[in-house]
Every structure is written in C-alpha cells, then in structure tokens.
Design a protein around this motif. Structure first.
Motif, PDB file in Angstrom:
ATOM      1  N   SER A   1       0.802  -1.227   0.000  1.00 39.90           N
ATOM      2  CA  SER A   1       0.000   0.000   0.000  1.00 39.90           C
ATOM      3  C   SER A   1       0.833   1.274   0.000  1.00 39.90           C
ATOM      4  O   SER A   1       0.340   2.333  -0.419  1.00 39.90           O
ATOM      5  CB  SER A   1      -0.926   0.026   1.227  1.00 39.90           C
ATOM      6  OG  SER A   1      -1.808  -1.071   1.223  1.00 39.90           O
TER       7      SER A   1
ATOM      8  N   GLY B   1      -1.360   7.084   5.135  1.00 38.56           N
ATOM      9  CA  GLY B   1      -2.111   6.132   5.928  1.00 38.56           C
ATOM     10  C   GLY B   1      -1.711   6.061   7.378  1.00 38.56           C
ATOM     11  O   GLY B   1      -0.681   6.609   7.786  1.00 38.56           O
TER      12      GLY B   1
ATOM     13  N   LEU C   1      -5.521   6.151   4.157  1.00 35.77           N
ATOM     14  CA  LEU C   1      -5.774   4.731   4.368  1.00 35.77           C
ATOM     15  C   LEU C   1      -5.695   4.379   5.855  1.00 35.77           C
ATOM     16  O   LEU C   1      -4.828   4.880   6.570  1.00 35.77           O
ATOM     17  CB  LEU C   1      -4.736   3.927   3.593  1.00 35.77           C
ATOM     18  CG  LEU C   1      -5.015   2.455   3.295  1.00 35.77           C
ATOM     19  CD1 LEU C   1      -6.201   2.323   2.339  1.00 35.77           C
ATOM     20  CD2 LEU C   1      -3.769   1.815   2.674  1.00 35.77           C
TER      21      LEU C   1
ATOM     22  N   ASP D   1     -10.171   0.479   6.301  1.00 38.64           N
ATOM     23  CA  ASP D   1      -9.948   0.139   4.895  1.00 38.64           C
ATOM     24  C   ASP D   1      -9.389  -1.266   4.724  1.00 38.64           C
ATOM     25  O   ASP D   1      -9.781  -1.985   3.808  1.00 38.64           O
ATOM     26  CB  ASP D   1      -8.973   1.148   4.263  1.00 38.64           C
ATOM     27  CG  ASP D   1      -9.565   2.541   4.208  1.00 38.64           C
ATOM     28  OD1 ASP D   1     -10.656   2.697   3.633  1.00 38.64           O
ATOM     29  OD2 ASP D   1      -8.946   3.473   4.762  1.00 38.64           O
ATOM     30  N   ILE D   2      -8.450  -1.645   5.606  1.00 39.18           N
ATOM     31  CA  ILE D   2      -7.825  -2.962   5.530  1.00 39.18           C
ATOM     32  C   ILE D   2      -7.747  -3.535   6.945  1.00 39.18           C
ATOM     33  O   ILE D   2      -7.172  -2.914   7.840  1.00 39.18           O
ATOM     34  CB  ILE D   2      -6.412  -2.884   4.919  1.00 39.18           C
ATOM     35  CG1 ILE D   2      -6.461  -2.260   3.515  1.00 39.18           C
ATOM     36  CG2 ILE D   2      -5.775  -4.267   4.865  1.00 39.18           C
ATOM     37  CD1 ILE D   2      -5.088  -1.986   2.926  1.00 39.18           C
TER      38      ILE D   2
ATOM     39  N   VAL E   1     -10.482  -6.364   2.765  1.00 39.90           N
ATOM     40  CA  VAL E   1     -10.168  -5.138   2.050  1.00 39.90           C
ATOM     41  C   VAL E   1     -11.444  -4.420   1.624  1.00 39.90           C
ATOM     42  O   VAL E   1     -12.346  -5.027   1.029  1.00 39.90           O
ATOM     43  CB  VAL E   1      -9.293  -5.439   0.810  1.00 39.90           C
ATOM     44  CG1 VAL E   1      -8.884  -4.146   0.113  1.00 39.90           C
ATOM     45  CG2 VAL E   1      -8.061  -6.248   1.213  1.00 39.90           C
ATOM     46  N   ARG E   2     -11.498  -3.127   1.923  1.00 36.85           N
ATOM     47  CA  ARG E   2     -12.638  -2.312   1.511  1.00 36.85           C
ATOM     48  C   ARG E   2     -12.720  -2.247  -0.017  1.00 36.85           C
ATOM     49  O   ARG E   2     -11.702  -2.249  -0.704  1.00 36.85           O
ATOM     50  CB  ARG E   2     -12.500  -0.899   2.083  1.00 36.85           C
ATOM     51  CG  ARG E   2     -13.623   0.063   1.695  1.00 36.85           C
ATOM     52  CD  ARG E   2     -13.359   1.459   2.209  1.00 36.85           C
ATOM     53  NE  ARG E   2     -13.491   1.542   3.657  1.00 36.85           N
ATOM     54  CZ  ARG E   2     -14.643   1.746   4.301  1.00 36.85           C
ATOM     55  NH1 ARG E   2     -15.760   1.891   3.618  1.00 36.85           N
ATOM     56  NH2 ARG E   2     -14.675   1.815   5.619  1.00 36.85           N
TER      57      ARG E   2
ATOM     58  N   ILE F   1     -10.166  -0.431  -2.801  1.00 38.33           N
ATOM     59  CA  ILE F   1      -8.777  -0.387  -2.339  1.00 38.33           C
ATOM     60  C   ILE F   1      -7.974  -1.435  -3.096  1.00 38.33           C
ATOM     61  O   ILE F   1      -8.369  -2.596  -3.181  1.00 38.33           O
ATOM     62  CB  ILE F   1      -8.679  -0.654  -0.820  1.00 38.33           C
ATOM     63  CG1 ILE F   1      -9.466   0.391  -0.031  1.00 38.33           C
ATOM     64  CG2 ILE F   1      -7.218  -0.690  -0.375  1.00 38.33           C
ATOM     65  CD1 ILE F   1      -8.943   1.800  -0.142  1.00 38.33           C
ATOM     66  N   THR F   2      -6.834  -1.030  -3.634  1.00 40.91           N
ATOM     67  CA  THR F   2      -5.959  -1.948  -4.354  1.00 40.91           C
ATOM     68  C   THR F   2      -4.657  -2.136  -3.586  1.00 40.91           C
ATOM     69  O   THR F   2      -4.032  -1.154  -3.178  1.00 40.91           O
ATOM     70  CB  THR F   2      -5.638  -1.421  -5.770  1.00 40.91           C
ATOM     71  OG1 THR F   2      -6.861  -1.284  -6.494  1.00 40.91           O
ATOM     72  CG2 THR F   2      -4.717  -2.373  -6.507  1.00 40.91           C
TER      73      THR F   2
END
Length: 381
Positions: free
Chosen positions: A82, A139, A168, A190-191, A211-212, A215-216
C-alpha cells in the motif's frame, strides 16, 4: 497444565475444529484446481469461511477476504503493498514487530514514518495521530488491542480521522478478532488484518486480510492462481490477487468450524466469560507487595491480558517457575512489542503475560493468583 498463554495462540479449541481439519485432510482436494467433488468441496468450504468472516467484521462480502498464513503475512501484504518511498505513514508505539518491521523496511527505502508515543500505562493519545497528519500522509496503521497490556485502542475515532483526511486506515486485529466487536464500515477501516489461531479459535497457519471495496493492494506473492495461466501477470481482482499458490484449505475448514462455534455461542458471551476471568485475576494480584501490573484496567471491554512483574526479578525466570512449580504456562519477555516495553520501562526486564480464553476456569485463575502471591513472598525473603 494450566494454559494462560492464549494471546500467543489458543491451545484449547472447540472439539469440532480438530474434527473438521481431519475430515478436510481426508476428503479435500485443491480448491479451484479441478471440477471434481474433492476440489469443489474445498472451494465451497473456503467460500463459506470468507462469508462468515465478512459477516463477523461487517465487511464487504465474501470476495473481500483473502486468506494468508497468519496476521504477520497479512500485515506485510497490507503495508508493503500500500505504501511506497516518499509516502508518510503514522503508526503507534503499541505495535507488534509484524507492523514495525515492514514499516522500518520501507523507511530505509525513503518512507517517512511517524510513531505516536505511548504513556507509562501503555496508552496513546488519538489527537497525536491527527496532529501528525501532513500533506503527504498516506495512511495510519494501528493495533486494535495491545498484545502486552490488553488496552483497547479507539479505532473508531482513528477511522473518523482517516476518513476526514482521505487517508488509508490499516488495523491489526490479531488480539481482537473473535472477541471484540469490529465493524469495518462504521469504524471506517480500509484494511483489516487478522489471524485465525487466537480468539477466532482456529488452527495455526490460518489468517487473512479484509479489504474495503475500491482499495488496491500490490500482492506480496505472485504465481499460480488456477486461472489466467497464460497471462504474464497475476490476477488483479480480490481475493485471487492476494492469494498466490495453494491456500491452507485444511486449516480453513477448521477455522470455519471455529467461526460456526463463535456464531453459536456469541461474541458477547465469549467476551463476558473472558472479562470475568481477567477481573478475577487482576483483583487477586493487585496490591500484592512487589507486584507491578501494566496497563489500564479502568475500562472494559479490553483484551484478556494481564502483564506483570515481581520486583526486579527477571520475567523469564518468573515464567519458568510458574511452569516448573505450578504447571502454569505464561509468556515472558518483550512479546515482539519493543517500543511499548520501552514506554512501560520494562525493556530490560520484560514482563510476565497472563492471557485468558473462554476455555479457562475460575479454579485455574485462583491457582494462578496463589502462585503469584507465593512467588512474591518468596522473593521478598
């Protein structure tokens, strides 16, 4: 043997967990690698486990859950996938090395890192996180429950800050998943990274990452996926994007059985049992001459953890005596949380951690209390 090291792994599991693993080993093939019953059966079991976990965490559907070997792999995947050099990330002094070390690795490559300090009770100020946010902050990474003190972090408040600043939010739920309420949507997570072998009561070798939507994460591993075999690139859609190679379907079958057990008993009931044991132990050892207890016990819910020291006695020696003389299993040392031990003033001594599960009994707790009393009395002499 009285097992009080449940923050490391829950030794006592629901009997159906082991049964499910054995049955899976006898009947499960490789999920997604064939159209025959053994392969399809594994695929269904894994899907059901994804679904249960997403419901438990109020996540984003079964396909938002990718399985890993443990929370360490999940956190490495989330952090290394991320952030990049030049980004600014905020974390806390409460963190486990599975958070700190990936961040330190990125820091060596040019990541800007801010670590929010903890006080002598092992608590952080959420406002310090907000104050640390700057223009290139990408984040925040935070634990939900300290694995040393059991203190609970207000992740809902941190989530609000992250959402407001469009950054994040990654949460380490190693000590909370399965025993504290987690709502990814309401908490703006988010994660979410978790492990299966602690309060989720599943086998070791199971963990995951939720994972939301939108989100990648760059995958930590690439390779076989059972699909798109002629492509040079690993699939980019969840959960396959974060699951290279054969996943632990046998362990996940056990995790599914554990999730069914948790659903049947209820998180609230399991937490109530643990809290009763923690309160009993804390009240029993509090005030014993020479015993120092770490953490804030003024608020519940909290993690089912009580860490302590007896005068300046080495924590490893105390833990050894607890096992050799009384048959009580505990964890001593730094618990892979070096910055928190620095904040607590226990860098050299470490601490003796007693951690409970709903499978422990009041009689076991009474025995542990008497053991601490006797060791403290012996040391006084």
């Amino acid at each position: 043997m009285i097992y009080l090291d449940n923050a490391a792994t829950t030794l006592r599991k629901p009997p159906e967990v082991a049964k499910a693993v054995v049955e899976a080993m006898e009947h499960m093939g490789n999920a997604g690698r064939g159209a025959y019953s053994e392969s399809l059966g594994a695929l269904r079991t894994i899907y059901w486990a994804r679904e249960k976990l997403s419901n438990l965490f109020h996540g984003f559907g079964a396909m938002s859950i990718a399985f890993t070997a443990n929370a360490t792999q999940s956190l490495n995947t989330a952090i290394l996938g991320s952030f990049k050099p030049g980004d600014h990330v905020i974390t806390t002094a409460l963190e486990h090395n599975s958070v700190l070390r990936p961040l330190y690795l990125l820091q060596e490559q040019g990541l800007k890192l801010t670590i929010v300090d903890a006080d002598k009770n092992g608590k952080i100020k959420i406002d310090d996180i907000a104050a640390a946010i700057c223009e290139n902050t990408k984040g925040v990474v935070s634990t939900h429950v300290s694995n040393v003190t059991g203190n609970v972090v207000d992740i809902e408040k941190i989530g609000e800050i992250c959402k407001k600043n469009n950054i994040l939010f990654i949460v380490d739920a190693s000590q909370s998943a399965g025993i504290l309420d987690i709502n990814m949507k309401e908490m703006n997570i988010d994660i979410l990274c978790f492990t299966g072998h602690k309060a989720l009561l599943g086998p070791q070798g199971t963990g995951g990452i939720c994972v939301r939507e939108g989100i990648t994460i760059e995958p930590l591993l690439v390779g076989g996926s059972g699909m798109d075999s002629f492509s040079k690139y690993h699939p980019d859609k969840m959960p396959t994007s974060l699951e290279a190679g054969t996943i632990n379907s046998h362990g996940i079958a056990g995790l599914l059985a554990a999730l069914n057990y948790i659903e049947k008993i209820g998180i609230e009931e399991l937490r109530k049992r643990e809290e009763g044991l923690v309160k009993q132990f804390y009240q029993g050892v509090f005030g014993i001459p020479g015993v120092t207890i770490y953490g804030d016990f003024s608020e519940f819910p909290r993690g089912a953890i009580v860490s302590l020291n007896i005068r300046d006695y080495d924590s490893a020696s105390v833990s050894d005596q607890l096992f050799d003389v009384y048959g009580i299993s505990t964890r001593s040392g730094a618990h892979c949380a070096p910055l928190l031990h620095e904040a607590l003033g226990t860098k050299e001594q470490g601490a003796v951690r007693f951690s409970f599960s709903s499978f422990n009994t009041e009689d076991e707790v009474r025995t542990a209390i008497e053991a601490v009393k006797e060791l403290a009395k012996d040391e006084e002499r």
